[in-house]
Write a protein that holds these residues in place. Structure first.
Motif, PDB file in Angstrom:
ATOM      1  N   GLU A 170     -19.000   7.585   7.710  1.00 26.83           N
ATOM      2  CA  GLU A 170     -19.305   8.835   8.405  1.00 26.83           C
ATOM      3  C   GLU A 170     -19.054  10.016   7.457  1.00 26.83           C
ATOM      4  O   GLU A 170     -19.952  10.424   6.750  1.00 26.83           O
ATOM      5  N   CYS A 171     -17.851  10.546   7.401  1.00 22.42           N
ATOM      6  CA  CYS A 171     -17.610  11.716   6.545  1.00 22.42           C
ATOM      7  C   CYS A 171     -17.376  11.328   5.083  1.00 22.42           C
ATOM      8  O   CYS A 171     -17.500  12.156   4.200  1.00 22.42           O
ATOM      9  N   ARG A 172     -17.002  10.074   4.828  1.00 20.24           N
ATOM     10  CA  ARG A 172     -16.833   9.491   3.495  1.00 20.24           C
ATOM     11  C   ARG A 172     -15.602   9.993   2.734  1.00 20.24           C
ATOM     12  O   ARG A 172     -15.412   9.652   1.580  1.00 20.24           O
ATOM     13  N   HIS A 173     -14.740  10.781   3.329  1.00 18.08           N
ATOM     14  CA  HIS A 173     -13.564  11.306   2.642  1.00 18.08           C
ATOM     15  C   HIS A 173     -12.532  10.231   2.334  1.00 18.08           C
ATOM     16  O   HIS A 173     -11.702  10.405   1.442  1.00 18.08           O
ATOM     17  N   CYS A 174     -12.561   9.115   3.047  1.00 12.27           N
ATOM     18  CA  CYS A 174     -11.541   8.079   2.881  1.00 12.27           C
ATOM     19  C   CYS A 174     -11.875   7.065   1.794  1.00 12.27           C
ATOM     20  O   CYS A 174     -11.087   6.176   1.520  1.00 12.27           O
ATOM     21  N   ILE A 175     -13.011   7.182   1.169  1.00 11.64           N
ATOM     22  CA  ILE A 175     -13.428   6.177   0.202  1.00 11.64           C
ATOM     23  C   ILE A 175     -12.629   6.280  -1.102  1.00 11.64           C
ATOM     24  O   ILE A 175     -12.069   5.307  -1.570  1.00 11.64           O
ATOM     25  N   LEU A 176     -12.595   7.452  -1.705  1.00 14.37           N
ATOM     26  CA  LEU A 176     -11.856   7.647  -2.947  1.00 14.37           C
ATOM     27  C   LEU A 176     -11.432   9.098  -3.070  1.00 14.37           C
ATOM     28  O   LEU A 176     -12.079   9.989  -2.512  1.00 14.37           O
ATOM     29  N   SER A 177     -10.357   9.319  -3.773  1.00 18.96           N
ATOM     30  CA  SER A 177      -9.789  10.670  -3.857  1.00 18.96           C
ATOM     31  C   SER A 177     -10.763  11.672  -4.454  1.00 18.96           C
ATOM     32  O   SER A 177     -10.789  12.836  -4.046  1.00 18.96           O
ATOM     33  N   GLU A 178     -11.603  11.238  -5.390  1.00 19.17           N
ATOM     34  CA  GLU A 178     -12.558  12.142  -6.024  1.00 19.17           C
ATOM     35  C   GLU A 178     -13.602  12.669  -5.035  1.00 19.17           C
ATOM     36  O   GLU A 178     -14.183  13.718  -5.260  1.00 19.17           O
ATOM     37  N   GLY A 179     -13.831  11.950  -3.956  1.00 19.76           N
ATOM     38  CA  GLY A 179     -14.814  12.358  -2.970  1.00 19.76           C
ATOM     39  C   GLY A 179     -14.211  12.951  -1.712  1.00 19.76           C
ATOM     40  O   GLY A 179     -14.913  13.180  -0.737  1.00 19.76           O
ATOM     41  N   ASP A 180     -12.903  13.196  -1.740  1.00 21.89           N
ATOM     42  CA  ASP A 180     -12.224  13.721  -0.559  1.00 21.89           C
ATOM     43  C   ASP A 180     -12.299  15.241  -0.566  1.00 21.89           C
ATOM     44  O   ASP A 180     -11.532  15.918  -1.233  1.00 21.89           O
ATOM     45  N   PHE A 181     -13.240  15.764   0.198  1.00 16.68           N
ATOM     46  CA  PHE A 181     -13.423  17.206   0.281  1.00 16.68           C
ATOM     47  C   PHE A 181     -12.965  17.754   1.631  1.00 16.68           C
ATOM     48  O   PHE A 181     -13.344  18.839   2.027  1.00 16.68           O
ATOM     49  N   GLY A 182     -12.148  16.980   2.328  1.00 16.13           N
ATOM     50  CA  GLY A 182     -11.622  17.411   3.617  1.00 16.13           C
ATOM     51  C   GLY A 182     -10.579  18.500   3.463  1.00 16.13           C
ATOM     52  O   GLY A 182     -10.024  18.713   2.379  1.00 16.13           O
ATOM     53  N   LYS A 183     -10.292  19.214   4.535  1.00 17.53           N
ATOM     54  CA  LYS A 183      -9.283  20.274   4.499  1.00 17.53           C
ATOM     55  C   LYS A 183      -7.911  19.700   4.217  1.00 17.53           C
ATOM     56  O   LYS A 183      -7.117  20.294   3.496  1.00 17.53           O
ATOM     57  N   MET A 234       0.825  -1.186   0.000  1.00 16.84           N
ATOM     58  CA  MET A 234       0.000   0.000   0.000  1.00 16.84           C
ATOM     59  C   MET A 234       0.872   1.253   0.000  1.00 16.84           C
ATOM     60  O   MET A 234       0.810   2.051   0.934  1.00 16.84           O
ATOM     61  N   LEU A 235       1.634   1.389  -1.007  1.00 18.67           N
ATOM     62  CA  LEU A 235       2.426   2.599  -1.205  1.00 18.67           C
ATOM     63  C   LEU A 235       3.296   2.959   0.003  1.00 18.67           C
ATOM     64  O   LEU A 235       3.352   4.101   0.441  1.00 18.67           O
ATOM     65  N   ASN A 236       3.969   1.961   0.542  1.00 18.52           N
ATOM     66  CA  ASN A 236       4.891   2.139   1.669  1.00 18.52           C
ATOM     67  C   ASN A 236       4.232   2.583   2.967  1.00 18.52           C
ATOM     68  O   ASN A 236       4.880   3.174   3.819  1.00 18.52           O
ATOM     69  N   PHE A 237       2.958   2.316   3.141  1.00 16.40           N
ATOM     70  CA  PHE A 237       2.271   2.606   4.394  1.00 16.40           C
ATOM     71  C   PHE A 237       2.310   1.361   5.266  1.00 16.40           C
ATOM     72  O   PHE A 237       2.222   0.243   4.773  1.00 16.40           O
ATOM     73  N   GLU A 238       2.417   1.555   6.574  1.00 16.88           N
ATOM     74  CA  GLU A 238       2.368   0.426   7.488  1.00 16.88           C
ATOM     75  C   GLU A 238       0.938  -0.074   7.606  1.00 16.88           C
ATOM     76  O   GLU A 238      -0.018   0.684   7.394  1.00 16.88           O
ATOM     77  N   GLU A 239       0.781  -1.344   7.978  1.00 16.48           N
ATOM     78  CA  GLU A 239      -0.552  -1.942   8.086  1.00 16.48           C
ATOM     79  C   GLU A 239      -1.439  -1.240   9.104  1.00 16.48           C
ATOM     80  O   GLU A 239      -2.652  -1.280   9.003  1.00 16.48           O
ATOM     81  N   ASN A 240      -0.831  -0.584  10.087  1.00 18.30           N
ATOM     82  CA  ASN A 240      -1.631   0.091  11.117  1.00 18.30           C
ATOM     83  C   ASN A 240      -1.937   1.539  10.760  1.00 18.30           C
ATOM     84  O   ASN A 240      -2.485   2.271  11.576  1.00 18.30           O
ATOM     85  N   TYR A 241      -1.626   1.951   9.515  1.00 18.26           N
ATOM     86  CA  TYR A 241      -1.972   3.292   9.049  1.00 18.26           C
ATOM     87  C   TYR A 241      -3.491   3.429   9.039  1.00 18.26           C
ATOM     88  O   TYR A 241      -4.204   2.597   8.478  1.00 18.26           O
ATOM     89  N   GLU A 242      -3.989   4.460   9.652  1.00 17.32           N
ATOM     90  CA  GLU A 242      -5.426   4.683   9.784  1.00 17.32           C
ATOM     91  C   GLU A 242      -5.971   5.360   8.521  1.00 17.32           C
ATOM     92  O   GLU A 242      -5.724   6.532   8.282  1.00 17.32           O
ATOM     93  N   VAL A 243      -6.697   4.604   7.744  1.00 14.81           N
ATOM     94  CA  VAL A 243      -7.288   5.112   6.511  1.00 14.81           C
ATOM     95  C   VAL A 243      -8.536   5.931   6.835  1.00 14.81           C
ATOM     96  O   VAL A 243      -8.730   7.015   6.316  1.00 14.81           O
ATOM     97  N   CYS A 244      -9.374   5.392   7.711  1.00 13.18           N
ATOM     98  CA  CYS A 244     -10.603   6.066   8.120  1.00 13.18           C
ATOM     99  C   CYS A 244     -10.433   6.568   9.546  1.00 13.18           C
ATOM    100  O   CYS A 244     -10.494   5.790  10.500  1.00 13.18           O
ATOM    101  N   ASN A 245     -10.210   7.872   9.665  1.00 13.59           N
ATOM    102  CA  ASN A 245     -10.011   8.454  10.989  1.00 13.59           C
ATOM    103  C   ASN A 245     -11.298   8.493  11.802  1.00 13.59           C
ATOM    104  O   ASN A 245     -11.255   8.365  13.031  1.00 13.59           O
TER     105      ASN A 245
END
Length: 79
Positions: free
Chosen positions: A45-58, A1-12
């Motif tokens: 919940e906020c749905r920002h973690c699903i796909l980059s096109e839907g990431d409207f977070g700051k 996963m692009l050099n991320f550790e398995e415990n990287y939190e995808v959905c905060n």
């Protein structure tokens, strides 16, 4: 996963990690984003973690459920 550790939190919001999503795909046979949501609650919940096109977070995420799904499925297909 692009050099991320398995415990990287995808959905905060729901505290779902790469490991949680990978386990849902491999062990519970999740094959769609909806199934990942059903099994892990990621992206419900906020749905920002699903796909980059839907990431409207700051602050934009660096890894998305869709990317993990595609990468794991590709790995499973390639053996």
């Amino acid at each position: 996963m692009l050099n991320f550790e398995e415990n990287y939190e995808v959905c905060n919001c729901k505290k779902v990690t790469i490991r949680d999503i990978t386990n849902a795909i491999i062990n519970q046979k999740a094959s769609t984003l909806r199934e990942i949501q059903d099994f892990t609650s990621a992206g419900t919940e906020c749905r920002h973690c699903i796909l980059s096109e839907g990431d409207f977070g700051k602050m934009k995420k660096k890894n998305y459920c869709k990317d993990i799904l595609n990468e794991v499925k590709k790995g499973l297909e390639n053996g």
